[in-house]
Enzyme design. Structure first.
Site, PDB file in Angstrom:
ATOM      1  N   ASP A  17       9.773  15.108  10.131  1.00 13.41           N
ATOM      2  CA  ASP A  17       9.290  14.986   8.748  1.00 13.41           C
ATOM      3  C   ASP A  17       7.765  15.150   8.720  1.00 13.41           C
ATOM      4  O   ASP A  17       7.045  14.318   8.167  1.00 13.41           O
ATOM      5  CB  ASP A  17       9.735  13.654   8.137  1.00 13.41           C
TER       6      ASP A  17
ATOM      7  N   GLY B  70       8.609   3.335  -0.827  1.00 13.39           N
ATOM      8  CA  GLY B  70       9.470   3.926  -1.842  1.00 13.39           C
ATOM      9  C   GLY B  70      10.506   4.803  -1.181  1.00 13.39           C
ATOM     10  O   GLY B  70      11.556   5.051  -1.743  1.00 13.39           O
TER      11      GLY B  70
ATOM     12  N   ILE C 127       0.809  -1.228   0.000  1.00 16.68           N
ATOM     13  CA  ILE C 127       0.000   0.000   0.000  1.00 16.68           C
ATOM     14  C   ILE C 127       0.838   1.273   0.000  1.00 16.68           C
ATOM     15  O   ILE C 127       0.306   2.363  -0.119  1.00 16.68           O
ATOM     16  CB  ILE C 127      -0.999   0.058   1.186  1.00 16.68           C
TER      17      ILE C 127
ATOM     18  N   LYS D 224       5.242  -2.526   8.101  1.00 14.66           N
ATOM     19  CA  LYS D 224       6.301  -1.739   7.469  1.00 14.66           C
ATOM     20  C   LYS D 224       7.565  -2.571   7.471  1.00 14.66           C
ATOM     21  O   LYS D 224       7.943  -3.121   8.514  1.00 14.66           O
ATOM     22  CB  LYS D 224       6.505  -0.425   8.231  1.00 14.66           C
TER      23      LYS D 224
ATOM     24  N   PHE E 220      12.079   4.918   2.661  1.00 16.88           N
ATOM     25  CA  PHE E 220      13.041   4.022   3.307  1.00 16.88           C
ATOM     26  C   PHE E 220      12.505   2.608   3.436  1.00 16.88           C
ATOM     27  O   PHE E 220      13.244   1.660   3.555  1.00 16.88           O
ATOM     28  CB  PHE E 220      13.420   4.557   4.692  1.00 16.88           C
ATOM     29  N   GLY E 221      11.186   2.492   3.434  1.00 14.49           N
ATOM     30  CA  GLY E 221      10.625   1.163   3.655  1.00 14.49           C
ATOM     31  C   GLY E 221       9.486   0.889   2.684  1.00 14.49           C
ATOM     32  O   GLY E 221       9.238   1.650   1.757  1.00 14.49           O
ATOM     33  N   GLU E 222       8.819  -0.229   2.906  1.00 10.81           N
ATOM     34  CA  GLU E 222       7.636  -0.555   2.127  1.00 10.81           C
ATOM     35  C   GLU E 222       6.525  -0.852   3.119  1.00 10.81           C
ATOM     36  O   GLU E 222       6.787  -1.412   4.188  1.00 10.81           O
ATOM     37  CB  GLU E 222       7.905  -1.797   1.258  1.00 10.81           C
ATOM     38  N   ILE E 223       5.303  -0.483   2.751  1.00  9.74           N
ATOM     39  CA  ILE E 223       4.165  -0.710   3.638  1.00  9.74           C
ATOM     40  C   ILE E 223       3.204  -1.691   2.969  1.00  9.74           C
ATOM     41  O   ILE E 223       2.866  -1.506   1.795  1.00  9.74           O
ATOM     42  CB  ILE E 223       3.372   0.597   3.918  1.00  9.74           C
TER      43      ILE E 223
HETATM   44  P1  ADP Z   1       8.266   5.765   4.198  1.00  9.02           P
HETATM   45  O1  ADP Z   1       9.091   5.941   5.432  1.00  9.02           O
HETATM   46  O2  ADP Z   1       8.757   4.720   3.257  1.00  9.02           O
HETATM   47  O3  ADP Z   1       7.925   7.069   3.513  1.00  9.02           O
HETATM   48  P2  ADP Z   1       5.729   5.836   5.575  1.00  9.02           P
HETATM   49  O4  ADP Z   1       5.726   5.285   6.940  1.00  9.02           O
HETATM   50  O5  ADP Z   1       5.812   7.335   5.442  1.00  9.02           O
HETATM   51  O6  ADP Z   1       6.879   5.162   4.711  1.00  9.02           O
HETATM   52  O7  ADP Z   1       4.448   5.340   4.806  1.00  9.02           O
HETATM   53  C1  ADP Z   1       4.228   5.609   3.425  1.00  9.02           C
HETATM   54  C2  ADP Z   1       2.725   5.622   3.154  1.00  9.02           C
HETATM   55  O8  ADP Z   1       2.167   4.350   3.478  1.00  9.02           O
HETATM   56  C3  ADP Z   1       1.964   6.644   3.991  1.00  9.02           C
HETATM   57  O9  ADP Z   1       1.894   7.907   3.344  1.00  9.02           O
HETATM   58  C4  ADP Z   1       0.590   6.002   4.105  1.00  9.02           C
HETATM   59  O10 ADP Z   1      -0.208   6.324   2.991  1.00  9.02           O
HETATM   60  C5  ADP Z   1       0.910   4.512   4.094  1.00  9.02           C
HETATM   61  N1  ADP Z   1       0.968   4.002   5.479  1.00  9.02           N
HETATM   62  C6  ADP Z   1       2.014   3.971   6.320  1.00  9.02           C
HETATM   63  N2  ADP Z   1       1.683   3.433   7.518  1.00  9.02           N
HETATM   64  C7  ADP Z   1       0.371   3.121   7.431  1.00  9.02           C
HETATM   65  C8  ADP Z   1      -0.592   2.542   8.328  1.00  9.02           C
HETATM   66  N3  ADP Z   1      -0.268   2.160   9.569  1.00  9.02           N
HETATM   67  N4  ADP Z   1      -1.850   2.385   7.885  1.00  9.02           N
HETATM   68  C9  ADP Z   1      -2.200   2.744   6.627  1.00  9.02           C
HETATM   69  N5  ADP Z   1      -1.365   3.296   5.750  1.00  9.02           N
HETATM   70  C10 ADP Z   1      -0.080   3.480   6.132  1.00  9.02           C
END
Ligand code: ADP
Length: 300
Positions: free
Chosen positions: A141, A29, A26, A50, A31-34
């Site tokens: 951030d 891109g 979901i 994550k 640092f991680g993938e969700i």
């Molecule tokens: P990164 O560090 O790779 O940028 P993020 O933690 O910012 O990752 O998450 C990227 C996107 O994934 C967020 O903008 C959100 O849309 C989705 N996301 C992250 N954590 C959750 C969560 N617990 N529930 C639903 N969506 C999430």
């Protein structure tokens, strides 16, 4: 750094620790993938996972886990369900939320929210920032894609703070302020970063609040004057020289007062969160905004 063109870390239907079954990717891109997954040990409840590759040069998930654990019980934090690592990846399992605020804004016809939605959302984000500061960490951030609305009927009107990958502890074990470093690398996202970050200086609590201020201005106005500028230094100069009257044209006076308070703060100062909350409450009161009125995306 992982990019979307690289192979994904998890695959659909993979089960982690005999418990969490991966459904789909979901986000990610950065640092991680969700991923969205279901909890096989808890009525297939939907969760978010994550992950970060064990080979990633910048390992940030450990920090995320540390921060999220300390935030447990706070209103704007996801629930922590578990974490772990193996040869391939590190993972963090947490509650699954709904859409992030960047996507919700993008879906509006004029790329902006009503004043009512903007102020009430900013109010919750301010509470979230206050929560992370209360445990001795800066987020560093603050931006719309790092906040998501809840997804169940019981929490869909609550804003959740995401992504603690750039967090930094500003209090030491004794609860004292750590001394600021004379130089610190740029952290965050150019559009929303505080001037302190542009200058590669140590960020303080007021800098998370500057990012909130830029977010709120963008929510109301639909854009920020530096939205198309790629050069970080140029954006920094624009922020430093910006005329608040022009930036906040047609915005409530309280937003000027919000910025004036932030301008008075340096690294060691504790922001007056109560004052900032009062300013937002004042806008709500003056305009008759109530907590139970729908957010823009809840209409039609
Ligand atoms: P990164 O560090 O790779 O940028 P993020 O933690 O910012 O990752 O998450 C990227 C996107 O994934 C967020 O903008 C959100 O849309 C989705 N996301 C992250 N954590 C959750 C969560 N617990 N529930 C639903 N969506 C999430």
């Amino acid at each position: 750094m992982a990019s979307s063109s690289e192979a994904e870390i998890l695959r659909v239907s993979q089960v982690i620790r005999d418990r969490w079954k991966v459904k789909s990717k979901i986000g990610g891109g950065g640092f991680g993938e969700i991923y969205e997954a279901t909890d096989l040990q808890n009525h297939n409840e939907c969760v978010a996972i994550k992950v970060e590759s064990s080979k990633a040069t910048k390992q940030v998930l450990k920090m995320e886990v540390a921060v999220l654990r300390r935030l447990q019980g706070k209103r704007h934090a996801c629930k922590f369900y578990g974490c772990g690592r193996n040869d391939e990846f590190n993972y963090l399992v947490m509650s699954l939320q709904g859409k992030n605020l960047a996507d919700l804004r993008r879906e509006t016809p004029r790329q902006c929210f009503s004043l009512s939605t903007s102020i009430r959302i900013a109010h919750q984000i301010l509470e979230g920032i206050r929560e992370i500061h209360s445990i001795g960490f800066l987020h560093r951030d603050i931006k719309p894609s790092n906040f998501a609305m809840g997804r169940s009927t019981s929490n869909q009107r609550t804003v959740y703070m995401l992504d603690f990958g750039l967090a930094r502890q500003f209090l030491n074990q004794k609860g004292e302020m750590r001394s600021p470093r004379s130089a610190a690398g740029f952290r965050g996202t150019v559009r929303y970063a505080a001037v302190t970050a542009h200058k590669n200086k140590e960020m303080g609590r007021q800098d998370d609040l500057w990012s909130l201020f830029y977010m709120l201005t963008e929510f109301i106005q639909g854009s920020l004057p530096w939205r198309k500028i790629k050069d970080k230094d140029e954006v920094g100069r624009m922020k430093e020289n910006v005329d608040l009257n022009a930036l906040l044209e047609d915005c409530p006076l309280e937003l000027h007062q919000f910025a004036i308070h932030l301008k008075s703060l340096g690294y060691i100062d504790t922001p007056d969160y109560d004052y900032l909350e009062r300013l937002l409450s004042q806008v709500e009161r003056e305009n008759g905004f109530t907590m139970d009125e729908p957010f823009d995306w809840e209409i039609n």
